[in-house]
Design an enzyme around this catalytic site. Sequence first.
Site, PDB file in Angstrom:
ATOM      1  N   LEU A 125       0.821  -1.207   0.000  1.00 22.16           N
ATOM      2  CA  LEU A 125       0.000   0.000   0.000  1.00 22.16           C
ATOM      3  C   LEU A 125       0.856   1.259   0.000  1.00 22.16           C
ATOM      4  O   LEU A 125       1.872   1.332   0.693  1.00 22.16           O
ATOM      5  CB  LEU A 125      -0.920   0.011   1.223  1.00 22.16           C
ATOM      6  CG  LEU A 125      -1.920  -1.141   1.305  1.00 22.16           C
ATOM      7  CD1 LEU A 125      -2.655  -1.092   2.638  1.00 22.16           C
ATOM      8  CD2 LEU A 125      -2.890  -1.112   0.138  1.00 22.16           C
ATOM      9  N   HIS A 126       0.435   2.232  -0.768  1.00 20.49           N
ATOM     10  CA  HIS A 126       1.080   3.537  -0.793  1.00 20.49           C
ATOM     11  C   HIS A 126       0.913   4.190   0.574  1.00 20.49           C
ATOM     12  O   HIS A 126      -0.024   3.891   1.306  1.00 20.49           O
ATOM     13  CB  HIS A 126       0.394   4.392  -1.873  1.00 20.49           C
ATOM     14  CG  HIS A 126       1.165   5.603  -2.266  1.00 20.49           C
ATOM     15  ND1 HIS A 126       1.136   6.770  -1.539  1.00 20.49           N
ATOM     16  CD2 HIS A 126       1.977   5.835  -3.336  1.00 20.49           C
ATOM     17  CE1 HIS A 126       1.893   7.673  -2.134  1.00 20.49           C
ATOM     18  NE2 HIS A 126       2.422   7.137  -3.222  1.00 20.49           N
ATOM     19  N   TYR A 127       1.824   5.079   0.928  1.00 22.08           N
ATOM     20  CA  TYR A 127       1.719   5.740   2.232  1.00 22.08           C
ATOM     21  C   TYR A 127       0.560   6.732   2.270  1.00 22.08           C
ATOM     22  O   TYR A 127       0.046   7.055   3.334  1.00 22.08           O
ATOM     23  CB  TYR A 127       3.037   6.420   2.619  1.00 22.08           C
ATOM     24  CG  TYR A 127       3.390   7.627   1.778  1.00 22.08           C
ATOM     25  CD1 TYR A 127       3.004   8.904   2.166  1.00 22.08           C
ATOM     26  CD2 TYR A 127       4.119   7.485   0.593  1.00 22.08           C
ATOM     27  CE1 TYR A 127       3.328  10.008   1.397  1.00 22.08           C
ATOM     28  CE2 TYR A 127       4.443   8.581  -0.167  1.00 22.08           C
ATOM     29  CZ  TYR A 127       4.049   9.840   0.222  1.00 22.08           C
ATOM     30  OH  TYR A 127       4.364  10.920  -0.547  1.00 22.08           O
ATOM     31  N   ARG A 128       0.134   7.233   1.125  1.00 21.14           N
ATOM     32  CA  ARG A 128      -1.007   8.134   1.069  1.00 21.14           C
ATOM     33  C   ARG A 128      -2.298   7.334   1.075  1.00 21.14           C
ATOM     34  O   ARG A 128      -2.361   6.226   0.542  1.00 21.14           O
ATOM     35  CB  ARG A 128      -0.951   9.001  -0.181  1.00 21.14           C
ATOM     36  CG  ARG A 128       0.150  10.011  -0.133  1.00 21.14           C
ATOM     37  CD  ARG A 128       0.099  10.899  -1.343  1.00 21.14           C
ATOM     38  NE  ARG A 128       1.088  11.960  -1.226  1.00 21.14           N
ATOM     39  CZ  ARG A 128       1.611  12.586  -2.259  1.00 21.14           C
ATOM     40  NH1 ARG A 128       1.237  12.264  -3.484  1.00 21.14           N
ATOM     41  NH2 ARG A 128       2.498  13.528  -2.068  1.00 21.14           N
TER      42      ARG A 128
END
Length: 178
Positions: A125-128
């Site tokens: 998962l992306h951090y955003r």
Amino acid sequence: MKRAKLLWIDLEMTGLDPEKDRILELAAIATGWDLESLAEMTAVVKVPESLMKKRMVGEFWEKNAESRDGLMAQNANGESTSGVEKELLEFMDQYFGKEIILAGNSIHQDRKFIDREWPEVAKRLHYRMLDVSAWKVYFEGAKGKKFTKREAHRALYDIRGSIEELKWYLSFMKGISE
């Protein structure tokens, strides 16, 4: 095949403490930026009955007894945490490219459980994140506008509601230049 950009997730848990509580139910919907569903998945995680009886008590669960009872009843047919993580990883492989942005209502709370129980999913998962509750805070506080949805406290119903809620907020943005 069109690649999804947003991984909408809703989790139902025995409670809100990632250290003491566990994921019971998962719903995931893959969408593009248009918020239209490309695919859906659901899963039930097998949790010890003793943990459910210990943690699913108090005012919240008394108010939501129907949801609690449904979650407890389906638990017998649940899969292991690792089995559900594997299914979710396969879903992500099938519908997403490299960048996967997590979306949902108060998704930071679900992310805590994902980080703890599904570390391989967390790595992808992306951090955003796209958190609908941020829109809720703004529209209620600044504009006096409130989206009303029935809280079913069942994962698939709730995540569909979150997508509809974001669409509602975005409807106020029509006419803004791109």
